[in-house]
Motif scaffolding. Structure first.
Motif, PDB file in Angstrom:
ATOM      1  N   ASN A 307      -9.247 -20.404  72.286  1.00 54.00           N
ATOM      2  CA  ASN A 307      -8.128 -19.656  72.846  1.00 54.00           C
ATOM      3  C   ASN A 307      -8.161 -18.188  72.451  1.00 54.00           C
ATOM      4  O   ASN A 307      -7.718 -17.329  73.221  1.00 54.00           O
ATOM      5  N   PHE A 501      -3.588 -21.738  78.072  1.00 48.46           N
ATOM      6  CA  PHE A 501      -3.719 -21.580  76.623  1.00 48.46           C
ATOM      7  C   PHE A 501      -3.252 -22.861  75.934  1.00 48.46           C
ATOM      8  O   PHE A 501      -2.105 -23.269  76.103  1.00 48.46           O
ATOM      9  N   ASP A 521     -11.015 -26.396  77.840  1.00 48.94           N
ATOM     10  CA  ASP A 521     -11.428 -26.191  76.450  1.00 48.94           C
ATOM     11  C   ASP A 521     -12.777 -26.843  76.187  1.00 48.94           C
ATOM     12  O   ASP A 521     -13.641 -26.277  75.510  1.00 48.94           O
TER      13      ASP A 521
END
Length: 534
Positions: A307, A501, A521
Motif C-alpha cells: 500500500n 487501499f 495485493d
C-alpha cells in the motif's frame, strides 16, 4: 577507494531516462545561472564545467541522463551541492540518513551504493573532512546521481510494476527530481520530511511499518488456537493471555494484563481491533476476528509495503474538494478543503464484477433516473428472464427502447434508486442510490455489477449542490421523488477518486487493514517480493 563503477553509471542513466520519459518529452535545457558566485552562495566551492563534461563523456549513459546532471549544476553555476569549506556538508548527512531509512523499511537494496557507503562510513568515523580533495568531485557527482536514483525509486514508484497490469487506471504522478534536490540542498536537509513529494499517508504508514518490524523482531506470533468457537467476557484460557499480549503489541489494549481472564477491558480492545479491520464490533473472539489475529506479521508487513507503493502513485496532497471511494473499505469519503467532511458506507462490485480503480470528474446529478441496462446484464440476466417469464419487464417496471435496448423507468423499484451521480468514464461506473438498503448493514459489501451504491444519497446530493440557492433540501427531495428524469450540471470542480487501499492510517491514528477483495495485493506482492504469501 575505487572510482564510480560502470554499474552506478548505468543506474544513473536509468534514473535519468525515467525522469525524461515520465514527463513525456525530451528534457528541456536549463540555462546556467551565472548570478551565483562565491559572494552570494552557501558554499565557496565551485568546479569547472569542463570537468563534469569530461566525466560524463566517460560514462555510458544516454543524453537524457547527462542532461539531468547538467541542468542541476547549471542552475547552481557549478557550485558544489554536497560540500562546503568544512568538508562534507550537512545536507549530505541528512540525505544519507533518509536513504538508509528507506533501505531499512522497504527492504529494497537495489539502490545500495557500496562506493558511497565506504565514504559515508569514513565520515562517520573521522568527521566531515574525511573525504580528501582528490576524491571530492567523484563523491559530489556520485551523491547527486544517488539522490536521483533514490528519489526515482522512493517517490515515483517501483517501475517494475505496470499499473495497468495491476488494474490501476489512475495515472502515476510526476515528480520534479531537480526541484526536489534543489530544495534539499537549499534547506540543508533540515525537516526534509516536509518536502517529500508523497501523500502524507505514506509517512504515516512508514511509521506503522517500523512498529511492525519491531513486533517481528520480538518474535512475531503463531496462529491462535481456541478450544471454543467463540470467546466472550468471563472466559478463561491460555489463548486469552496470548490475545492480550498480541493486542498490547498492536496498541489495541492500552494496559498490559498478564491474567488469562476475558475482562471487560479486553472486550473493549477486541472491539477496537475489529473496528480497525472492518469487522462486526461485538467484542467476541471467534471466526473472522480470530483469523485476522492469527495472520502472520510478515504478511502484514508485506501488506503495508504494497500500500505504500500504491500511495507513491497518487497525488501528494489533492487540494480542494473531492470524493474518495476506497473499495476494500466499502466507504465513500467526502473531502472538503483537504479535510474529511463526512463519510458513508457504499456497496461495490463483486469479485466477478470488479469496480475499476480510476479517477474522474463529477459532472451531473441525475434525479429520478432511468436505468439503462448494460449490454452484459441484458444478455446474461434480463433476456433469459424474459424467456422464462414474458411479463418480466412489466413486473420490474422496465421497457424496451431504442434499438433492442431495455431500461427501467424512474421510481421506487429502480435499481439506481432515486438519484445517481455521473463522472463520465470509459468503464460505465457511477455512484447511485439503491432500493436494497439492507445490504449496507453487511460488513463486507461487494454485491454490485461494478457501480457504487451510496448509503446516504440525499446527504451527498446536498453537499454537491450546496451553495446553489435553487437546490434546497426540499427541492432535492422533490426532484428525487418526481418520477421524471432530470439532469443537473455540477458547477463545482469535484474530482472523484476510486482507489484500492487495504492498509491505511485513519484520522485518529489507527492502522486499518482490509481484505484483498480483488486480489490486487496478491499481484503486486508477487512482483515486489520473491517469497510473498499475501
Amino acid at each position: 577507494m575505487k572510482p564510480l563503477s560502470f554499474f552506478l553509471a548505468l543506474c544513473l542513466a536509468f534514473a535519468a531516462c525515467k525522469q525524461s520519459s515520465s514527463n513525456g518529452h525530451k528534457m528541456a535545457k536549463i540555462a546556467r545561472d551565472t548570478a551565483i558566485s562565491d559572494t552570494n552562495s552557501f558554499s565557496t566551492l565551485f568546479f569547472d564545467s569542463t570537468s563534469l563534461e569530461t566525466w560524463l563523456a566517460g560514462r555510458s549513459m544516454p543524453d537524457t541522463a547527462k542532461a539531468l546532471f547538467r541542468n542541476f549544476y547549471n542552475q547552481r553555476n557549478y557550485q558544489y551541492a554536497w560540500f562546503d569549506s568544512t568538508g562534507i556538508a550537512e545536507q549530505a548527512g541528512h540525505f544519507w540518513n533518509l536513504q538508509q531509512n528507506y533501505l531499512a523499511y522497504s527492504g529494497d537494496s537495489s539502490i545500495f551504493n557500496p562506493y558511497l557507503q565506504r565514504w559515508a562510513d569514513s565520515v562517520n568515523s573521522y568527521g566531515p573532512k574525511a573525504i580528501p580533495d582528490s576524491a571530492r568531485l567523484l563523491v559530489e557527482w556520485g551523491l547527486t546521481g544517488q539522490f536521483f536514483r533514490y528519489a526515482n525509486k522512493a517517490y515515483m514508484g517501483d517501475r517494475r510494476l505496470n499499473a495497468r497490469d495491476l488494474e490501476w487506471f489512475i495515472p502515476r504522478k510526476r515528480v520534479d527530481l531537480l526541484s526536489m534536490l534543489d530544495t534539499l540542498v537549499r534547506v540543508k536537509g533540515k525537516d526534509i520530511d516536509r518536502y517529500e513529494p508523497v501523500n502524507k499517508q505514506y509517512g504515516l504508514l512508514r511509521e506503522q511499518l517500523k512498529r511492525y518490524y519491531e513486533i517481528e523482531r520480538q518474535g512475531a506470533w503463531d496462529p491462535l488456537v481456541a478450544k471454543k468457537k467463540k470467546l466472550v467476557t468471563g472466559d478463561t484460557g491460555m489463548v486469552i493471555l496470548q490475545v492480550k499480549k498480541r493486542l498490547a503489541l498492536t496498541g489495541d489494549l492500552p494496559l498490559a494484563d498478564s491474567s488469562n481472564l476475558f475482562t471487560p477491558e479486553l472486550e473493549a480492545a477486541v472491539k477496537h481491533f475489529q473496528f480497525r479491520y472492518g469487522l462486526k464490533e461485538d467484542g467476541v473472539i471467534g471466526g473472522a476476528t480470530l483469523r485476522e489475529m492469527s495472520t502472520p506479521i510478515r504478511q502484514r508487513i508485506h501488506q503495508i509495503l504494497v500500500n505504500m507503493e500504491r500511495i507513491r502513485w497518487v497525488p501528494a496532497e489533492p487540494s480542494g474538494n473531492f470524493l474518495l471511494v476506497n473499495i476494500p473499505e466499502f466507504r465513500l469519503h467526502v473531502i472538503e478543503n483537504g479535510k474529511q467532511a463526512f463519510s458513508m458506507n457504499v456497496v461495490v462490485g463483486t469479485s466477478q464484477n470488479n469496480t475499476v480503480i480510476f479517477t474522474g470528474k463529477l459532472k451531473y446529478v441525475v434525479f429520478s433516473p432511468y436505468w439503462n441496462v448494460p449490454p452484459g446484464i441484458l444478455k446474461k440476466e434480463i433476456l433469459p428472464a424474459i424467456r422464462r417469464n414474458p411479463n418480466y419487464l412489466e413486473r420490474h417496471d422496465m421497457e424496451w427502447f431504442g434499438n433492442g435496448q431495455v431500461r427501467q423507468r424512474p421510481g421506487p423499484k429502480n435499481s439506481l434508486g432515486l438519484v445517481k451521480f455521473l463522472f463520465p468514464n470509459n468503464y460505465n461506473i457511477y455512484l447511485h442510490d439503491t432500493p436494497s438498503k439492507s445490504l449496507f448493514n453487511e460488513s463486507k459489501r461487494a454485491f454490485s455489477h461494478g457501480c457504487i451504491r451510496v448509503e446516504e444519497p440525499l446527504k451527498l446530493a446536498e453537499w454537491i449542490l450546496s451553495g446553489e440557492n435553487s437546490w434546497t433540501t426540499d427541492n432535492i427531495i422533490a426532484a428525487m421523488y418526481a418520477g421524471k428524469e432530470r439532469f443537473v450540471n455540477v458547477k463545482k470542480d469535484i474530482p472523484v477518486f476510486i482507489g484500492y487501499f487495504t492498509a491505511w492510517v485513519d484520522q485518529q491514528g489507527n492502522l486499518n487493514f482490509r481484505d484483498d477483495l480483488y486480489g490486487h495485493d496478491k499481484k503486486m506482492a508477487a512482483k515486489m517480493f520473491r517469497s510473498a504469501t499475501p
